[in-house]
Design a protein around this motif. Structure first.
Motif, PDB file in Angstrom:
ATOM      1  N   PRO A  63       0.799  -1.231   0.000  1.00 44.43           N
ATOM      2  CA  PRO A  63       0.000   0.000   0.000  1.00 44.43           C
ATOM      3  C   PRO A  63       0.832   1.282   0.000  1.00 44.43           C
ATOM      4  CG  PRO A  63      -0.175  -1.169   2.104  1.00 44.43           C
ATOM      5  CD  PRO A  63       0.514  -2.088   1.168  1.00 44.43           C
ATOM      6  N   GLU A  64       2.092   1.225   0.454  1.00 45.37           N
ATOM      7  CA  GLU A  64       2.867   2.474   0.516  1.00 45.37           C
ATOM      8  C   GLU A  64       3.444   2.867  -0.843  1.00 45.37           C
ATOM      9  OE1 GLU A  64       3.756  -0.411   1.896  1.00 45.37           O
ATOM     10  OE2 GLU A  64       5.919  -0.626   2.144  1.00 45.37           O
ATOM     11  N   TYR A  65       3.253   2.022  -1.834  1.00 39.77           N
ATOM     12  CA  TYR A  65       3.716   2.347  -3.179  1.00 39.77           C
ATOM     13  C   TYR A  65       2.543   2.679  -4.092  1.00 39.77           C
ATOM     14  CZ  TYR A  65       8.378   0.570  -2.106  1.00 39.77           C
ATOM     15  OH  TYR A  65       9.631   0.385  -1.573  1.00 39.77           O
ATOM     16  N   PHE A  66       2.833   3.499  -5.094  1.00 38.52           N
ATOM     17  CA  PHE A  66       1.870   3.652  -6.183  1.00 38.52           C
ATOM     18  C   PHE A  66       1.898   2.374  -7.015  1.00 38.52           C
ATOM     19  CE2 PHE A  66       2.492   8.118  -5.180  1.00 38.52           C
ATOM     20  CZ  PHE A  66       1.195   8.613  -5.315  1.00 38.52           C
ATOM     21  N   TRP A  67       0.734   1.907  -7.408  1.00 39.50           N
ATOM     22  CA  TRP A  67       0.650   0.690  -8.220  1.00 39.50           C
ATOM     23  C   TRP A  67       0.608   1.037  -9.701  1.00 39.50           C
ATOM     24  CZ3 TRP A  67      -3.309  -3.170  -5.616  1.00 39.50           C
ATOM     25  CH2 TRP A  67      -2.896  -3.409  -4.294  1.00 39.50           C
ATOM     26  N   LYS A 104     -12.085  -4.716  -6.488  1.00 40.75           N
ATOM     27  CA  LYS A 104     -12.314  -5.099  -5.096  1.00 40.75           C
ATOM     28  C   LYS A 104     -11.054  -4.860  -4.252  1.00 40.75           C
ATOM     29  CE  LYS A 104     -14.111  -9.079  -2.546  1.00 40.75           C
ATOM     30  NZ  LYS A 104     -13.205 -10.218  -2.404  1.00 40.75           N
ATOM     31  N   VAL A 105      -9.912  -5.284  -4.792  1.00 42.73           N
ATOM     32  CA  VAL A 105      -8.649  -5.112  -4.065  1.00 42.73           C
ATOM     33  C   VAL A 105      -8.368  -3.628  -3.835  1.00 42.73           C
ATOM     34  CG1 VAL A 105      -6.153  -5.421  -4.224  1.00 42.73           C
ATOM     35  CG2 VAL A 105      -7.682  -7.265  -4.902  1.00 42.73           C
ATOM     36  N   LEU A 106      -8.537  -2.826  -4.870  1.00 44.80           N
ATOM     37  CA  LEU A 106      -8.258  -1.390  -4.738  1.00 44.80           C
ATOM     38  C   LEU A 106      -9.204  -0.729  -3.737  1.00 44.80           C
ATOM     39  CD1 LEU A 106      -7.604  -0.478  -8.478  1.00 44.80           C
ATOM     40  CD2 LEU A 106      -5.969  -0.228  -6.603  1.00 44.80           C
ATOM     41  N   ARG A 107     -10.467  -1.139  -3.763  1.00 42.67           N
ATOM     42  CA  ARG A 107     -11.443  -0.554  -2.835  1.00 42.67           C
ATOM     43  C   ARG A 107     -11.136  -0.955  -1.398  1.00 42.67           C
ATOM     44  NH1 ARG A 107     -13.372   3.711  -5.238  1.00 42.67           N
ATOM     45  NH2 ARG A 107     -14.625   3.336  -7.090  1.00 42.67           N
ATOM     46  N   GLU A 108     -10.742  -2.214  -1.191  1.00 43.79           N
ATOM     47  CA  GLU A 108     -10.453  -2.669   0.178  1.00 43.79           C
ATOM     48  C   GLU A 108      -9.206  -1.997   0.734  1.00 43.79           C
ATOM     49  OE1 GLU A 108     -10.329  -6.908  -0.110  1.00 43.79           O
ATOM     50  OE2 GLU A 108     -12.519  -7.093  -0.025  1.00 43.79           O
ATOM     51  N   SER A 112     -11.991   4.575   2.042  1.00 45.97           N
ATOM     52  CA  SER A 112     -12.510   5.950   2.090  1.00 45.97           C
ATOM     53  C   SER A 112     -12.573   6.578   0.698  1.00 45.97           C
ATOM     54  CB  SER A 112     -11.611   6.796   2.990  1.00 45.97           C
ATOM     55  OG  SER A 112     -10.319   6.857   2.433  1.00 45.97           O
ATOM     56  N   ASN A 113     -11.881   5.963  -0.258  1.00 47.59           N
ATOM     57  CA  ASN A 113     -11.814   6.543  -1.597  1.00 47.59           C
ATOM     58  C   ASN A 113     -13.042   6.153  -2.410  1.00 47.59           C
ATOM     59  OD1 ASN A 113     -11.168   7.474  -4.109  1.00 47.59           O
ATOM     60  ND2 ASN A 113      -9.119   6.579  -4.165  1.00 47.59           N
ATOM     61  N   THR A 114     -13.830   7.146  -2.797  1.00 48.58           N
ATOM     62  CA  THR A 114     -15.049   6.839  -3.555  1.00 48.58           C
ATOM     63  C   THR A 114     -14.973   7.304  -5.005  1.00 48.58           C
ATOM     64  OG1 THR A 114     -15.977   8.896  -2.753  1.00 48.58           O
ATOM     65  CG2 THR A 114     -16.584   6.892  -1.550  1.00 48.58           C
ATOM     66  N   GLN A 115     -13.794   7.789  -5.415  1.00 46.71           N
ATOM     67  CA  GLN A 115     -13.679   8.234  -6.817  1.00 46.71           C
ATOM     68  C   GLN A 115     -13.847   7.035  -7.748  1.00 46.71           C
ATOM     69  OE1 GLN A 115      -9.826  10.275  -7.349  1.00 46.71           O
ATOM     70  NE2 GLN A 115      -9.744  10.417  -5.120  1.00 46.71           N
ATOM     71  N   LEU A 142      -3.293   8.854  -4.529  1.00 48.84           N
ATOM     72  CA  LEU A 142      -2.541   9.873  -3.775  1.00 48.84           C
ATOM     73  C   LEU A 142      -2.807   9.814  -2.266  1.00 48.84           C
ATOM     74  CD1 LEU A 142      -0.629  11.900  -5.029  1.00 48.84           C
ATOM     75  CD2 LEU A 142      -2.468  13.574  -5.010  1.00 48.84           C
ATOM     76  N   ASN A 143      -4.093   9.859  -1.892  1.00 43.14           N
ATOM     77  CA  ASN A 143      -4.443   9.902  -0.464  1.00 43.14           C
ATOM     78  C   ASN A 143      -3.970   8.663   0.260  1.00 43.14           C
ATOM     79  OD1 ASN A 143      -5.748  12.420  -0.163  1.00 43.14           O
ATOM     80  ND2 ASN A 143      -7.480  11.612  -1.344  1.00 43.14           N
ATOM     81  N   ARG A 144      -4.107   7.493  -0.403  1.00 39.18           N
ATOM     82  CA  ARG A 144      -3.702   6.246   0.235  1.00 39.18           C
ATOM     83  C   ARG A 144      -2.210   6.259   0.556  1.00 39.18           C
ATOM     84  NH1 ARG A 144      -3.417   2.203  -3.927  1.00 39.18           N
ATOM     85  NH2 ARG A 144      -1.148   2.383  -3.814  1.00 39.18           N
ATOM     86  N   VAL A 145      -1.389   6.598  -0.440  1.00 38.40           N
ATOM     87  CA  VAL A 145       0.060   6.580  -0.246  1.00 38.40           C
ATOM     88  C   VAL A 145       0.456   7.594   0.833  1.00 38.40           C
ATOM     89  CG1 VAL A 145       2.282   6.976  -1.356  1.00 38.40           C
ATOM     90  CG2 VAL A 145       0.471   5.772  -2.578  1.00 38.40           C
ATOM     91  N   ALA A 146      -0.162   8.759   0.810  1.00 38.19           N
ATOM     92  CA  ALA A 146       0.145   9.786   1.814  1.00 38.19           C
ATOM     93  C   ALA A 146      -0.199   9.283   3.202  1.00 38.19           C
ATOM     94  CB  ALA A 146      -0.632  11.063   1.493  1.00 38.19           C
ATOM     95  N   ALA A 147      -1.363   8.646   3.349  1.00 35.52           N
ATOM     96  CA  ALA A 147      -1.799   8.169   4.661  1.00 35.52           C
ATOM     97  C   ALA A 147      -0.881   7.064   5.170  1.00 35.52           C
ATOM     98  CB  ALA A 147      -3.243   7.668   4.568  1.00 35.52           C
ATOM     99  N   VAL A 148      -0.557   6.101   4.303  1.00 39.48           N
ATOM    100  CA  VAL A 148       0.280   4.970   4.750  1.00 39.48           C
ATOM    101  C   VAL A 148       1.679   5.450   5.119  1.00 39.48           C
ATOM    102  CG1 VAL A 148       1.269   2.761   4.067  1.00 39.48           C
ATOM    103  CG2 VAL A 148      -1.045   3.338   3.369  1.00 39.48           C
TER     104      VAL A 148
END
Lengths: 194, 583
Positions: A63-67, A104-108, A112-115, A142-148
């Protein structure tokens, strides 16, 4: 009829030497002098360590990387010894299932990301080695990587801007972000400005 | 985005048309043996070569001698590629220690490269050694292209000459095509490609630790390194694009970042696909002393290409409706190209993938930068149709234009029937023999595409190879036979075609698709050269007018539609309807 056999064999021999040996040798020789970095695979080197090739994507699953793009290469994703696309037809039920799983994987990963999910994040590239994703696919993560990583958003945004490649010569291709380079920059191993 | 899409297409077509004229005139000079700068470099080479090989360059050949020389040369060429493949394990330049290629695959590949098809049943980086790629495949990339151009030039001489028994010297045409046209272009292009990142090295494949696993603590036990295939790719990519060959160094062809790393390399490789076929139209106009004839053909080709392009663009940009239903964002915006991105690369987006798919199938190039198998049903039908039209919309180097001239002859014949006059083209009367030869040229690919597909769907060996279920599987088979008979070489690549059944059947069909057409074309060239020239009268149909462009387009589309619509209805069309039904 028979009088053509000798010329045919001689011509074949001549063109084999000319276009099969002399030509590739000349190109290799010239390329190694003029563009050694590109000719040898555009490698990203830092302190004598090879970190990867700028042109060949790598698999990122944490999760700490951009995929990057999903990859359909055999035996493992981003297998750069056996490039390949999925060749799934648009109506193939397997394609639909795979895309559903990826969503599903990306959403899990980031509930919080609803885009809406950009298409290139859930579809396999043609080579299976695509080093890029679209800017939309970066913004989505963006938000995920920043949060992790517990980093301020504007710091990551600044890195993304540095790593974004515009259309070449202002017209050609699509704007994109090199995922390997962006992740190396995030890890402070090599800046996109270098 | 709208503006960017169309500016890229316009830039491409304008650059192509601007470059075609000077190159076309230059090529006409090459084949007419006019003095030029490169003579200083190559004239002594030519002379020495002809002397050593026992060729009398000043002596011309009848059409039968021309055919015999061509067939012997191609036979030995194919044999050489076959032997190199089945012995590559014992030969040098094989750092990955790749095994010998199986007999059926080696036969298929040898035929494929000799016929300028470059259908690839194999996967480049896991099958072919550097030696095979260079001394086997690359050589045929040059000489099969030069062979196509030689046949075209012989046919043009048929129109130029009156009461003549000869149509040129095959050895001279072949040699000049390689030395003065293909080699200089490929050399320059290779270096440009390397500058963009196409690899050119003899080193073995690289092994690099992967970033994610290295950083993980503790380091994971699974695949922690990436093996990256490299090789002398640039020299081969340059000629495979220029010679409408299309056989990739790597499996993913020009979608592979090492074959096509940047949008600029993509633009230039795209240009290279159509450059020589477009320029040859001007060579033709120059050589028959009426540039308008060349423009007419070029206009016809460009219009059909443009139409095909816009249809594919529409369906691919619209995206996959089944994915829309899952909440995937496929809209085009400032931050993404959107559209059907399965099997496409981010740096190319939709427009460059579509531009490539249509040019590579309009020309008989067959290289790909996106996977046609994953195109939308109707988006993928367009490349399929372009192949089925007979590879005459630009077509292969040489072969595209001689195919198109056959259609021009059919068009004047149809017009002649309507008004009850003996048809003429470029001052030559088209009589029973010419029309028979033209009919053979048009029927051969059609016959082998439809019969081959029928054979495959009736046999287990044919059906088992499909990767996708239902109508799409049928499209994969239909595409494979179209590609082989049309000497294109692209594929709906999900089809597992590296089996004895497909290797042998497709191999045989490629031979017929190439030489089954070259023979009647050269026979016609011989017959045309022997005829007298009839002066144009008020009753002669002018063949340089917009009306003739329309007539020619109508002839091509009508022949194609009458032949293939039923087969297309079973594949892409039914798949499209089934998809609509699922929404």
């Amino acid at each position: 009829m028979m009088q053509h056999i000798k010329p045919a064999l001689f011509m074949l021999l001549f063109f084999t030497v000319l276009t099969g040996i002399a030509y590739p040798l000349l190109v290799t020789f010239g390329a190694q002098i003029l563009f050694p970095a590109q000719a040898n695979g555009s490698l990203i080197v830092n302190d004598k360590h090879t970190l990867g090739s700028e042109l060949i994507g790598q698999s990122f699953t944490r999760p700490e990387y951009f995929w990057g793009r999903p990859s359909a290469t055999s035996s493992s994703a981003y297998n750069a010894a056996a490039s390949s696309g999925s060749n799934l037809g648009p109506s193939n039920p397997n394609l639909r299932e795979l895309v559903q799983q990826r969503i599903k994987v990306l959403r899990e990963l980031d509930p919080s990301n609803t885009q809406p999910i950009p298409v290139d994040l859930v579809t396999a590239s043609a080579s299976g080695l695509d080093p890029h994703i679209s800017s939309a696919a970066v913004l989505f993560q963006l938000n995920r990587v920043a949060a992790v990583r517990h980093l301020p958003l504007d710091k990551i945004e600044a890195l993304v801007t540095q790593c974004t490649e515009a259309r070449q010569l202002g017209v050609l291709g699509e704007p994109r972000v090199n995922i390997l380079r962006l992740n190396l920059a995030l890890d402070n191993r090599r800046s996109c400005l270098e | 985005m709208f503006i960017n899409t169309y500016s890229q297409i316009s830039l491409y077509l304008i650059t192509l048309l601007l470059l075609a004229k000077p190159l076309g005139v230059y090529m006409a000079n090459v084949y007419e043996n006019n003095p030029m700068l490169l003579n200083r470099l190559f004239a002594p080479v030519e002379l020495a070569l002809y002397r050593l090989s026992g060729i009398k360059a000043a002596e011309e050949m009848t059409w039968k001698q021309y055919v015999a020389a061509l067939l012997w040369f191609n036979f030995f060429g194919g044999l050489a590629v076959f032997i190199v493949q089945i012995a590559q394990a014992y030969l040098p330049l094989n750092p990955q220690q790749l095994a010998n290629v199986s007999f059926d695959s080696a036969f298929n590949t040898a035929v494929s490269f000799v016929t300028n098809t470059n259908w690839q049943g194999y996967s480049g980086e896991t099958t072919m050694s550097y030696f095979t790629q260079m001394l086997g495949l690359s050589v045929q990339n040059f000489v099969s292209a030069a062979t196509g151009m030689a046949v075209l030039v012989a046919m043009i001489r048929g129109f130029q000459r009156t009461h003549a028994t000869t149509i040129g010297n095959f050895w001279v045409d072949l040699t000049r095509g390689v030395l003065y046209i293909l080699l200089p272009l490929a050399l320059v292009f290779s270096f440009i490609l390397v500058s963009q990142g196409v690899v050119q090295t003899f080193k073995p494949y690289l092994t690099i630790p992967m970033v994610e696993q290295v950083q993980a603590s503790p380091p994971t036990q699974q695949t922690s390194s990436q093996t990256i295939a490299v090789g002398p790719a640039a020299s081969q990519v340059a000629i495979k694009q220029l010679g409408t060959n299309g056989g990739g160094f790597f499996n993913a062809n020009s979608a592979h970042p090492f074959e096509n790393p940047t949008p600029l390399s993509n633009f230039l490789e795209l240009l290279a696909i159509l450059l020589i076929p477009a320029a040859l139209c001007h060579s033709f106009g120059t050589m028959v002393n009426d540039p308008r004839q060349g423009w007419t053909i070029l206009t016809t080709m460009t219009l059909v290409l443009l139409g095909a392009l816009l249809v594919t663009l529409h369906y691919e940009q619209a995206g996959n409706p089944l994915l829309n239903a899952l909440g995937v964002d496929q809209t085009s915006s400032l931050t993404q190209s959107g559209g059907n991105m399965e099997g496409k690369e981010t740096r190319f987006g939709i427009v460059n993938s579509v531009l490539w798919a249509t040019t590579t199938t309009a020309a008989s190039n067959g290289s790909v930068n996106a996977m046609h198998d994953s195109f939308m049903p109707l988006g993928g039908m367009v490349p399929l149709c372009l192949i089925q039209l007979g590879e005459v919309i630009f077509g292969g180097v040489g072969s595209g234009l001689y195919g198109m001239l056959i259609f021009a002859i059919i068009a004047v014949f149809v017009a002649g029937l309507m008004i009850g006059r003996t048809p003429e083209y470029l001052g030559k009367k088209m009589e029973a023999f010419e029309i028979k030869m033209a009919a053979i040229v048009i029927l051969i690919p059609a016959f082998f595409i439809l019969m081959g597909t029928a054979l495959a769907v009736l046999s287990d060996a044919g059906k088992i190879a499909t990767a996708n279920p239902g109508a799409h599987g049928f499209s994969e088979i239909l595409y494979a036979f179209s590609s082989a008979a049309g000497n294109n070489g692209s594929a709906f690549a999900g089809l597992s075609a590296n089996s004895p059944f497909y290797n042998i059947v497709l191999g045989i069909i490629m031979l017929f698709g190439r030489f089954g057409i070259i023979l009647p074309v050269l026979a016609m060239a011989g017959s045309l050269a022997a005829k007298k020239s009839v002066p144009a009268t008020v009753g002669t149909l002018p063949t340089h007018t917009p009306l003739f462009v329309l007539l020619l387009i109508a002839t091509i589309l009508l022949v194609g539609a009458l032949t293939f619509v039923p087969a297309l209805a079973l594949g892409p069309i039914v798949e499209h309807l089934q998809m609509l039904n699922q929404l």
